[in-house]
Scaffold this motif. Sequence first.
Motif, PDB file in Angstrom:
ATOM      1  N   TYR A  34       0.856  -1.184   0.000  1.00 34.66           N
ATOM      2  CA  TYR A  34       0.000   0.000   0.000  1.00 34.66           C
ATOM      3  C   TYR A  34       0.889   1.230   0.000  1.00 34.66           C
ATOM      4  O   TYR A  34       1.886   1.286   0.729  1.00 34.66           O
ATOM      5  N   TRP A  35       0.548   2.211  -0.823  1.00 35.98           N
ATOM      6  CA  TRP A  35       1.275   3.479  -0.814  1.00 35.98           C
ATOM      7  C   TRP A  35       0.377   4.575  -1.380  1.00 35.98           C
ATOM      8  O   TRP A  35      -0.704   4.302  -1.898  1.00 35.98           O
ATOM      9  N   SER A  36       0.823   5.808  -1.262  1.00 39.63           N
ATOM     10  CA  SER A  36       0.034   6.926  -1.777  1.00 39.63           C
ATOM     11  C   SER A  36       0.950   8.060  -2.209  1.00 39.63           C
ATOM     12  O   SER A  36       2.134   8.094  -1.857  1.00 39.63           O
ATOM     13  N   GLY A  37       0.404   8.956  -2.989  1.00 41.68           N
ATOM     14  CA  GLY A  37       1.183  10.082  -3.494  1.00 41.68           C
ATOM     15  C   GLY A  37       0.273  11.137  -4.079  1.00 41.68           C
ATOM     16  O   GLY A  37      -0.948  11.115  -3.892  1.00 41.68           O
ATOM     17  N   MET A  38       0.865  12.078  -4.803  1.00 45.80           N
ATOM     18  CA  MET A  38       0.149  13.250  -5.300  1.00 45.80           C
ATOM     19  C   MET A  38       0.042  13.255  -6.826  1.00 45.80           C
ATOM     20  O   MET A  38       1.047  13.092  -7.527  1.00 45.80           O
ATOM     21  N   VAL A  39      -1.178  13.473  -7.319  1.00 45.03           N
ATOM     22  CA  VAL A  39      -1.362  13.900  -8.694  1.00 45.03           C
ATOM     23  C   VAL A  39      -1.502  15.421  -8.658  1.00 45.03           C
ATOM     24  O   VAL A  39      -1.509  16.025  -7.590  1.00 45.03           O
ATOM     25  N   CYS A  40      -1.616  16.052  -9.816  1.00 48.61           N
ATOM     26  CA  CYS A  40      -1.606  17.520  -9.847  1.00 48.61           C
ATOM     27  C   CYS A  40      -2.663  18.050 -10.810  1.00 48.61           C
ATOM     28  O   CYS A  40      -2.736  17.613 -11.965  1.00 48.61           O
ATOM     29  N   LEU A  41      -3.466  19.005 -10.332  1.00 46.61           N
ATOM     30  CA  LEU A  41      -4.505  19.652 -11.127  1.00 46.61           C
ATOM     31  C   LEU A  41      -4.138  21.118 -11.349  1.00 46.61           C
ATOM     32  O   LEU A  41      -3.330  21.687 -10.612  1.00 46.61           O
ATOM     33  N   SER A  42      -4.766  21.727 -12.347  1.00 44.57           N
ATOM     34  CA  SER A  42      -4.612  23.162 -12.555  1.00 44.57           C
ATOM     35  C   SER A  42      -6.000  23.798 -12.613  1.00 44.57           C
ATOM     36  O   SER A  42      -6.988  23.116 -12.884  1.00 44.57           O
ATOM     37  N   PRO A  43      -6.104  25.110 -12.390  1.00 43.11           N
ATOM     38  CA  PRO A  43      -7.416  25.760 -12.471  1.00 43.11           C
ATOM     39  C   PRO A  43      -8.051  25.640 -13.851  1.00 43.11           C
ATOM     40  O   PRO A  43      -9.278  25.617 -13.974  1.00 43.11           O
ATOM     41  N   SER A  44      -7.232  25.559 -14.875  1.00 41.15           N
ATOM     42  CA  SER A  44      -7.743  25.461 -16.246  1.00 41.15           C
ATOM     43  C   SER A  44      -8.107  24.040 -16.636  1.00 41.15           C
ATOM     44  O   SER A  44      -8.657  23.816 -17.720  1.00 41.15           O
TER      45      SER A  44
ATOM     46  N   LEU B 290      -8.115  31.294  -2.608  1.00 46.62           N
ATOM     47  CA  LEU B 290      -7.720  30.983  -1.225  1.00 46.62           C
ATOM     48  C   LEU B 290      -6.224  30.726  -1.048  1.00 46.62           C
ATOM     49  O   LEU B 290      -5.782  30.351   0.046  1.00 46.62           O
ATOM     50  N   GLY B 291      -5.441  30.887  -2.104  1.00 43.97           N
ATOM     51  CA  GLY B 291      -3.994  30.803  -1.954  1.00 43.97           C
ATOM     52  C   GLY B 291      -3.524  29.492  -1.340  1.00 43.97           C
ATOM     53  O   GLY B 291      -3.881  28.408  -1.789  1.00 43.97           O
ATOM     54  N   ARG B 292      -2.712  29.588  -0.275  1.00 53.27           N
ATOM     55  CA  ARG B 292      -2.153  28.393   0.352  1.00 53.27           C
ATOM     56  C   ARG B 292      -3.214  27.554   1.051  1.00 53.27           C
ATOM     57  O   ARG B 292      -2.947  26.425   1.457  1.00 53.27           O
ATOM     58  N   PHE B 293      -4.408  28.111   1.208  1.00 55.26           N
ATOM     59  CA  PHE B 293      -5.496  27.372   1.872  1.00 55.26           C
ATOM     60  C   PHE B 293      -6.471  26.784   0.856  1.00 55.26           C
ATOM     61  O   PHE B 293      -7.586  26.399   1.202  1.00 55.26           O
ATOM     62  N   ARG B 294      -6.058  26.703  -0.393  1.00 54.35           N
ATOM     63  CA  ARG B 294      -6.962  26.272  -1.452  1.00 54.35           C
ATOM     64  C   ARG B 294      -7.390  24.822  -1.350  1.00 54.35           C
ATOM     65  O   ARG B 294      -8.350  24.422  -2.015  1.00 54.35           O
TER      66      ARG B 294
ATOM     67  N   LEU C 232     -11.057  24.074  -0.930  1.00 50.17           N
ATOM     68  CA  LEU C 232     -11.969  24.041  -2.067  1.00 50.17           C
ATOM     69  C   LEU C 232     -12.295  22.606  -2.476  1.00 50.17           C
ATOM     70  O   LEU C 232     -13.370  22.333  -3.018  1.00 50.17           O
ATOM     71  N   MET C 233     -11.361  21.700  -2.202  1.00 50.68           N
ATOM     72  CA  MET C 233     -11.533  20.323  -2.634  1.00 50.68           C
ATOM     73  C   MET C 233     -12.552  19.569  -1.787  1.00 50.68           C
ATOM     74  O   MET C 233     -13.131  18.578  -2.248  1.00 50.68           O
ATOM     75  N   PHE C 234     -12.794  20.017  -0.557  1.00 44.55           N
ATOM     76  CA  PHE C 234     -13.754  19.317   0.285  1.00 44.55           C
ATOM     77  C   PHE C 234     -15.143  19.358  -0.332  1.00 44.55           C
ATOM     78  O   PHE C 234     -15.838  18.341  -0.416  1.00 44.55           O
ATOM     79  N   ALA C 235     -15.561  20.550  -0.784  1.00 42.39           N
ATOM     80  CA  ALA C 235     -16.871  20.665  -1.417  1.00 42.39           C
ATOM     81  C   ALA C 235     -16.896  19.911  -2.743  1.00 42.39           C
ATOM     82  O   ALA C 235     -17.881  19.242  -3.079  1.00 42.39           O
ATOM     83  N   ALA C 236     -15.805  20.017  -3.505  1.00 40.81           N
ATOM     84  CA  ALA C 236     -15.747  19.325  -4.793  1.00 40.81           C
ATOM     85  C   ALA C 236     -15.851  17.813  -4.614  1.00 40.81           C
ATOM     86  O   ALA C 236     -16.611  17.143  -5.323  1.00 40.81           O
ATOM     87  N   TYR C 237     -15.120  17.271  -3.649  1.00 37.23           N
ATOM     88  CA  TYR C 237     -15.154  15.830  -3.419  1.00 37.23           C
ATOM     89  C   TYR C 237     -16.519  15.368  -2.934  1.00 37.23           C
ATOM     90  O   TYR C 237     -16.985  14.277  -3.286  1.00 37.23           O
ATOM     91  N   ALA C 238     -17.172  16.189  -2.120  1.00 35.34           N
ATOM     92  CA  ALA C 238     -18.523  15.837  -1.661  1.00 35.34           C
ATOM     93  C   ALA C 238     -19.470  15.738  -2.853  1.00 35.34           C
ATOM     94  O   ALA C 238     -20.299  14.819  -2.946  1.00 35.34           O
ATOM     95  N   GLY C 239     -19.345  16.683  -3.777  1.00 35.52           N
ATOM     96  CA  GLY C 239     -20.169  16.635  -4.975  1.00 35.52           C
ATOM     97  C   GLY C 239     -19.847  15.435  -5.850  1.00 35.52           C
ATOM     98  O   GLY C 239     -20.750  14.788  -6.394  1.00 35.52           O
ATOM     99  N   PHE C 240     -18.568  15.107  -5.962  1.00 34.64           N
ATOM    100  CA  PHE C 240     -18.173  13.941  -6.753  1.00 34.64           C
ATOM    101  C   PHE C 240     -18.770  12.660  -6.171  1.00 34.64           C
ATOM    102  O   PHE C 240     -19.244  11.793  -6.911  1.00 34.64           O
ATOM    103  N   ARG C 241     -18.735  12.559  -4.844  1.00 39.58           N
ATOM    104  CA  ARG C 241     -19.258  11.334  -4.209  1.00 39.58           C
ATOM    105  C   ARG C 241     -20.754  11.188  -4.460  1.00 39.58           C
ATOM    106  O   ARG C 241     -21.256  10.081  -4.688  1.00 39.58           O
TER     107      ARG C 241
END
Length: 445
Positions: free
Chosen positions: A352-362, A423-427, A430-439
């Motif tokens: 088991y392992w984990s890591g980061m993918v990367c998104l952009s605003p565009s 939201l800069g470094r606190f962005r 934003l993903m919490f709401a997005a992930y809730a919608g995805f679920r």
Amino acid sequence: MKRIFPPFAYSDTRIDHCFWAEAVPETMLERPALQGDHMADVVIIGAGFTGLNAALSLAEAGVQVRVLDLRYPGWGASGRNGGFCCLGGSKLSDASLDRTFGKPARLEWRAAEREAIRHVDKLLHKHGIEADRHSDGETLLAHRPSLARFEGDAAQIEENFGVTPEIIPGEQLSAHGLNAGFHGGMKLPIGFALHPRKYLAGLLQAAEQAGAVVHGDSTVLGIAKQAGAWRVETRHGAVSCENIIVGTNGYSSEDLPDWMAARYMPAQSSVIVTRPLSDAELSAQGWTSHQMAFDTRKLLHYFRLMPDNRFLFGMRGGLRASTASDRAIRRLIRRDFDAMFPAWQHVETSHYWSGMVCLSPSLAPFCGKVPEMPGVYAGFAYHGNGVAMGSYTGARLADMVLGRAGDAPIPAVMQKPPGRFGLGRFRRTLMFAAYAGFRLRDRFA
């Protein structure tokens, strides 16, 4: 360095049990730290698929290159991803691409997606890299009946990629060795699976043989202009150079360079791998295909049977980074695995392992010059498809540095600099709401 996840997200704990490390351990990838002052034509920050592809292309052209990585080549996403060399790199639909860039630019981008796969294929053959290649294309599987009508998607694929996908009705999935409770599938005859660390180790060797110098344990502390040249500083050394390529993707820092701040969004992805499955166990589940596959969920699962009959199963998601949240994600991914492959509930998941993918605003990758920093280039935001697109981007960045047309174009879709997330470094919030919608969408769409 200024990063937006807690330190745990960037710790070795997250890859301590990575399956790829059994064949290509850290000791094979470690390189000496940069010591003292040096000069080079180009400094590359990040020794993953993007950085090493750029280094290889530049070194083959006779350019003096030094590559700096904060741990060792492949420590980031390139050494811990799922090993899917497939179409992708952007999350924009055809309609969005046409609306923003126009249809010709959309077709140019789709051609680049396919060319990115060819690029990796050519590297494997040219440099004799044995990377456990398998799978003839990829298969999309519908997790709900309403998503099993693939005819419209098939027409788009034919227009974009010039191939006709095979649509598999739900009742025929078992005959294709793809039995996991899905309601239909669509097979695209483009792409393949591989062992990402074996591919990366081959790239590293090829780049070094061409003349590139690669350093590990060389965290970049700052970039500054000095006496007409760029100076890249690490804890124990510095390199003066004319050009810089930033290829750090989901492991980027807000201040390397400052322009990067809020232009990328790291997102977590986790993987489990089982012990080797017996023929009887494969038959019991009805999954005997070595085809790489993924489902139609927004927070998708991706999976495949590997050459040694181990099963790889990955999942997007996870917004927190701590020992406790890591345990929770591990329970969640095993729960989803058991639900999709009930005949294997008794099978141990040894890795088991984990890591980061990367998104952009565009929702598109970037490959180009960093504005107002002459001689500085960046490539990032592959949206979970970095094996092919990260490799392609590295080679295209090298073309830009060399001022040559190169073997393949840089699509307009990739050249537009991304804006900034709010939201800069606190962005991350934003993903919490997005992930809730995805679920919700995954459950009811």
